[in-house]
Design an enzyme around this catalytic site. Structure first.
Site, PDB file in Angstrom:
ATOM      1  CB  THR A 133      -0.921   0.069   1.195  1.00  0.00           C
ATOM      2  OG1 THR A 133      -1.445   1.188   1.270  1.00  0.00           O
ATOM      3  CG2 THR A 133       0.010  -0.333   2.450  1.00  0.00           C
ATOM      4  CG  ASP A 134      -1.059   5.125  -1.106  1.00  0.00           C
ATOM      5  OD1 ASP A 134      -1.690   4.570  -0.114  1.00  0.00           O
ATOM      6  OD2 ASP A 134      -1.588   5.857  -1.612  1.00  0.00           O
TER       7      ASP A 134
HETATM    8  P1  NAD Z   1      -9.664  -7.074   2.044  1.00  0.00           P
HETATM    9  O1  NAD Z   1      -9.706  -6.980   3.500  1.00  0.00           O
HETATM   10  O2  NAD Z   1     -10.873  -7.187   1.210  1.00  0.00           O
HETATM   11  O3  NAD Z   1      -9.402  -8.887   1.934  1.00  0.00           O
HETATM   12  C1  NAD Z   1      -8.477  -9.420   2.410  1.00  0.00           C
HETATM   13  C2  NAD Z   1      -8.460 -10.761   2.443  1.00  0.00           C
HETATM   14  O4  NAD Z   1      -7.541 -11.702   3.236  1.00  0.00           O
HETATM   15  C3  NAD Z   1      -9.948 -11.538   2.961  1.00  0.00           C
HETATM   16  O5  NAD Z   1     -10.384 -12.622   1.984  1.00  0.00           O
HETATM   17  C4  NAD Z   1      -9.376 -12.191   3.984  1.00  0.00           C
HETATM   18  O6  NAD Z   1     -10.264 -13.220   4.534  1.00  0.00           O
HETATM   19  C5  NAD Z   1      -8.125 -12.677   3.847  1.00  0.00           C
HETATM   20  N1  NAD Z   1      -7.274 -12.805   5.111  1.00  0.00           N
HETATM   21  C6  NAD Z   1      -6.897 -12.356   6.035  1.00  0.00           C
HETATM   22  N2  NAD Z   1      -6.181 -12.558   7.212  1.00  0.00           N
HETATM   23  C7  NAD Z   1      -5.705 -13.848   6.445  1.00  0.00           C
HETATM   24  C8  NAD Z   1      -5.077 -14.929   7.190  1.00  0.00           C
HETATM   25  N3  NAD Z   1      -4.404 -14.748   8.173  1.00  0.00           N
HETATM   26  N4  NAD Z   1      -4.829 -15.921   6.245  1.00  0.00           N
HETATM   27  C9  NAD Z   1      -5.666 -16.127   5.005  1.00  0.00           C
HETATM   28  N5  NAD Z   1      -6.405 -15.128   4.614  1.00  0.00           N
HETATM   29  C10 NAD Z   1      -6.481 -14.011   5.223  1.00  0.00           C
HETATM   30  O7  NAD Z   1      -8.348  -6.469   1.541  1.00  0.00           O
HETATM   31  P2  NAD Z   1      -8.190  -5.781   0.111  1.00  0.00           P
HETATM   32  O8  NAD Z   1      -8.817  -4.371   0.237  1.00  0.00           O
HETATM   33  O9  NAD Z   1      -8.822  -6.441  -1.009  1.00  0.00           O
HETATM   34  O10 NAD Z   1      -6.674  -5.772   0.155  1.00  0.00           O
HETATM   35  C11 NAD Z   1      -5.875  -6.652  -0.422  1.00  0.00           C
HETATM   36  C12 NAD Z   1      -4.398  -6.297  -0.278  1.00  0.00           C
HETATM   37  O11 NAD Z   1      -4.238  -5.150  -0.938  1.00  0.00           O
HETATM   38  C13 NAD Z   1      -3.734  -6.199   1.112  1.00  0.00           C
HETATM   39  O12 NAD Z   1      -2.692  -6.684   1.445  1.00  0.00           O
HETATM   40  C14 NAD Z   1      -3.831  -4.700   1.001  1.00  0.00           C
HETATM   41  O13 NAD Z   1      -2.817  -4.325   2.327  1.00  0.00           O
HETATM   42  C15 NAD Z   1      -3.437  -4.091  -0.235  1.00  0.00           C
HETATM   43  N6  NAD Z   1      -4.034  -3.032  -0.684  1.00  0.00           N
HETATM   44  C16 NAD Z   1      -5.291  -2.581  -0.545  1.00  0.00           C
HETATM   45  C17 NAD Z   1      -5.721  -1.329  -0.996  1.00  0.00           C
HETATM   46  C18 NAD Z   1      -7.250  -1.001  -1.001  1.00  0.00           C
HETATM   47  O14 NAD Z   1      -7.550   0.324  -1.227  1.00  0.00           O
HETATM   48  N7  NAD Z   1      -8.137  -1.997  -0.371  1.00  0.00           N
HETATM   49  C19 NAD Z   1      -4.827  -0.361  -1.877  1.00  0.00           C
HETATM   50  C20 NAD Z   1      -3.552  -0.730  -1.631  1.00  0.00           C
HETATM   51  C21 NAD Z   1      -3.128  -2.108  -1.337  1.00  0.00           C
HETATM   52  O1  DAU Z   2      -4.248   4.190   0.425  1.00  0.00           O
HETATM   53  C1  DAU Z   2      -4.463   2.546   0.263  1.00  0.00           C
HETATM   54  C2  DAU Z   2      -5.261   2.250   1.497  1.00  0.00           C
HETATM   55  O2  DAU Z   2      -6.616   2.668   1.208  1.00  0.00           O
HETATM   56  C3  DAU Z   2      -5.231   0.694   1.610  1.00  0.00           C
HETATM   57  O3  DAU Z   2      -4.108   0.142   1.937  1.00  0.00           O
HETATM   58  C4  DAU Z   2      -6.158   0.156   2.951  1.00  0.00           C
HETATM   59  O4  DAU Z   2      -6.112  -1.182   2.914  1.00  0.00           O
HETATM   60  C5  DAU Z   2      -7.530   0.810   2.351  1.00  0.00           C
HETATM   61  O5  DAU Z   2      -8.606   0.404   3.602  1.00  0.00           O
HETATM   62  C6  DAU Z   2      -7.588   2.253   2.304  1.00  0.00           C
HETATM   63  O6  DAU Z   2      -7.246   2.924   3.620  1.00  0.00           O
HETATM   64  P1  DAU Z   2      -7.942   4.269   4.069  1.00  0.00           P
HETATM   65  O7  DAU Z   2      -7.889   4.601   5.186  1.00  0.00           O
HETATM   66  O8  DAU Z   2      -7.338   5.637   3.083  1.00  0.00           O
HETATM   67  O9  DAU Z   2      -9.307   4.171   3.525  1.00  0.00           O
HETATM   68  P2  DAU Z   2     -10.955   4.208   4.287  1.00  0.00           P
HETATM   69  O10 DAU Z   2     -11.734   3.797   3.132  1.00  0.00           O
HETATM   70  O11 DAU Z   2     -10.985   3.404   5.290  1.00  0.00           O
HETATM   71  O12 DAU Z   2     -10.897   5.861   4.438  1.00  0.00           O
HETATM   72  C7  DAU Z   2     -10.767   6.546   3.234  1.00  0.00           C
HETATM   73  C8  DAU Z   2     -10.702   8.084   3.653  1.00  0.00           C
HETATM   74  O13 DAU Z   2     -12.310   8.338   4.220  1.00  0.00           O
HETATM   75  C9  DAU Z   2      -9.971   8.255   4.976  1.00  0.00           C
HETATM   76  O14 DAU Z   2      -9.324   9.754   4.951  1.00  0.00           O
HETATM   77  C10 DAU Z   2     -10.803   8.007   6.233  1.00  0.00           C
HETATM   78  C11 DAU Z   2     -12.222   8.543   5.664  1.00  0.00           C
HETATM   79  N1  DAU Z   2     -13.479   7.928   6.158  1.00  0.00           N
HETATM   80  C12 DAU Z   2     -13.479   6.913   6.188  1.00  0.00           C
HETATM   81  C13 DAU Z   2     -14.483   6.185   6.790  1.00  0.00           C
HETATM   82  C14 DAU Z   2     -14.604   4.663   6.720  1.00  0.00           C
HETATM   83  C15 DAU Z   2     -14.415   8.776   6.596  1.00  0.00           C
HETATM   84  O15 DAU Z   2     -14.334  10.124   6.797  1.00  0.00           O
HETATM   85  N2  DAU Z   2     -15.512   8.064   7.349  1.00  0.00           N
HETATM   86  C16 DAU Z   2     -15.634   6.904   7.346  1.00  0.00           C
HETATM   87  O16 DAU Z   2     -16.792   6.122   7.846  1.00  0.00           O
END
Ligand code: NAD
Ligand code: DAU
Length: 352
Positions: A133-134
């Site tokens: 992640t960033d």
């Molecule tokens: P998510 O929370 O939707 O999914 C995570 C998955 O991992 C789930 O299916 C969960 O069951 C599985 N998991 C958790 N713990 C586990 C364990 N101990 N063993 C096996 N499986 C396990 O997450 P996401 O948003 O899809 O993110 C996926 C990856 O991308 C993560 O590594 C996250 O850090 C990275 N990432 C996410 C974002 C974003 O915006 N969502 C951005 C950049 C990077």
């Molecule tokens: O930047 C990459 C990351 O983006 C990933 O690595 C993480 O897994 C992913 O969850 C996400 O993190 P953020 O904390 O940026 O995402 P989130 O959706 O939780 O929140 C986005 C922004 O919105 C953050 O500034 C917090 C704000 N927020 C979030 C929630 C859930 C609110 O204002 N209200 C809310 O209820």
């Protein structure tokens, strides 16, 4: 005989399910093994369209379990890993940091350790790809600068610190043992199947149910949004063409203040549901800020553009509109997730 056997961890989650679908569909000669512990964030319903494909297998497993992961490497003769499994939600990391250390740091190290052992120094045709992640880079000032691959790590939440630790461990295995590892650090994803604890799906769900829209602090924080399918395409490219030892930043050049994004979502839903414009904005509620809330994330994605030719396909206008449409036409998915019914999908499907 499969050309490659790829272990995708966390494939039942948001991004993982898009990556699994892409690989199962686009690479019929690969075997795709989805290893997932099915925590609250894992939902096999996300993959119901590919579950019965011949080149797809599911293993219900915790990435921290050394014996079980070793058995998977042996059973499928794994030669590539795309590692997405993680605890991913910043707010949860503030209330429960230990789960993040366990899965993100210990689990990643367990996978690296097993890959190194199983591949036993013969790394020809092997790759370990870690999805990060960033947030590991910390926080930027408003309107000033971008995260590049050279930006020093400065994680500030238990989530980002655990991901930074896992990135360091991946690099340590590359430098110490020459394990062919590659890392990418991506900005905020959005799109179908996003768990409704995260900003965009939470707001859509709450608007649909006429519930308050909790905006943290003044809503001034900035995130750089990328469609999940653009991320999955970048992951495909990096898995195949990324150079071991290298890191790639992935982002959308698409910065939004949270409050402006929430306004946009409210107006989009009002329009699509033919409600009076401004109706959903009335639900906005400013709440206590997230502890240690990073002000701004923004990615400089010029390296992946220059070296691998990747740029996003989706405009935000198109991607967000399609995402809202997806939630409007998949109310049963949202209902299953919010009611908890999705947690029984695995036993119903696999009889376990
Ligand atoms: P998510 O929370 O939707 O999914 C995570 C998955 O991992 C789930 O299916 C969960 O069951 C599985 N998991 C958790 N713990 C586990 C364990 N101990 N063993 C096996 N499986 C396990 O997450 P996401 O948003 O899809 O993110 C996926 C990856 O991308 C993560 O590594 C996250 O850090 C990275 N990432 C996410 C974002 C974003 O915006 N969502 C951005 C950049 C990077
Ligand atoms: O930047 C990459 C990351 O983006 C990933 O690595 C993480 O897994 C992913 O969850 C996400 O993190 P953020 O904390 O940026 O995402 P989130 O959706 O939780 O929140 C986005 C922004 O919105 C953050 O500034 C917090 C704000 N927020 C979030 C929630 C859930 C609110 O204002 N209200 C809310 O209820």
């Amino acid at each position: 005989m499969n050309k490659k056997s790829i272990l995708i961890t966390g494939g039942a989650g948001f991004i993982g399910s898009h990556v699994v679908r892409r690989f199962v569909t686009n690479y019929p000669d690969y075997l795709i093994v989805n290893a997932d512990a099915l925590t609250y964030a894992g939902n096999l319903e996300n993959l119901k369209d590919v579950t019965n494909e011949a080149n797809y297998a599911f293993e219900h497993v915790d990435i921290c379990d050394e014996n079980a992961i070793t058995a998977i490497f042996e059973k499928y003769n794994i030669d590539g890993v795309i590692h997405l499994a993680a605890e991913s939600h910043v707010d949860r990391s503030i209330s429960d940091p230990m789960s993040f250390v366990k899965t993100n740091l210990l689990g990643t190290t367990n996978l690296l350790h097993i890959a190194k052992k199983q591949w036993a120094g013969n790394f020809e045709g092997k790759k370990f790809y870690h999805i990060s992640t960033d947030e590991v880079f910390g926080s930027l000032e408003m309107d000033k600068g971008f995260f590049t691959e050279e930006t020093a790590y400065d994680p500030r939440s238990p989530y980002s610190a655990s991901k930074a630790g896992s990135d360091h461990m991946v690099r340590a295995f590359y430098h110490t043992y020459h394990l062919p590892c590659v890392i990418s650090n991506c900005s905020n994803n959005y799109g179908p199947n996003h768990f409704p604890e995260k900003l965009i799906p939470l707001m859509i769900n709450n608007i649909l149910h006429n519930k308050p829209l909790p905006v943290y602090g003044k809503g001034e924080n900035v995130r750089d949004w990328l469609h999940v399918k653009d991320h999955a395409r970048a992951i495909d490219l990096i898995f195949h063409e990324g150079v071991p030892g290298e890191t790639y930043n992935i982002g959308g050049h698409n910065e939004w203040k949270n409050i402006d994004l929430v306004f946009l979502l409210c107006d989009l839903v009002d329009e699509k549901l033919s409600k009076p414009l401004g109706e959903s904005r009335k639900l906005i509620t400013y709440v206590t800020d997230r502890a240690g809330h990073d002000l701004r994330y923004a990615i400089d994605a010029s390296k992946i553009e220059r070296t691998l030719g990747w740029t996003p396909d989706y405009t935000f206008e198109q991607g967000l509109s399609e995402t809202v449409d997806w939630y409007l036409s998949n109310e049963s998915w949202l209902k299953n997730v919010t009611s908890g019914a999705y947690l029984h999908y695995y036993s119903a499907q696999y009889g376990k």
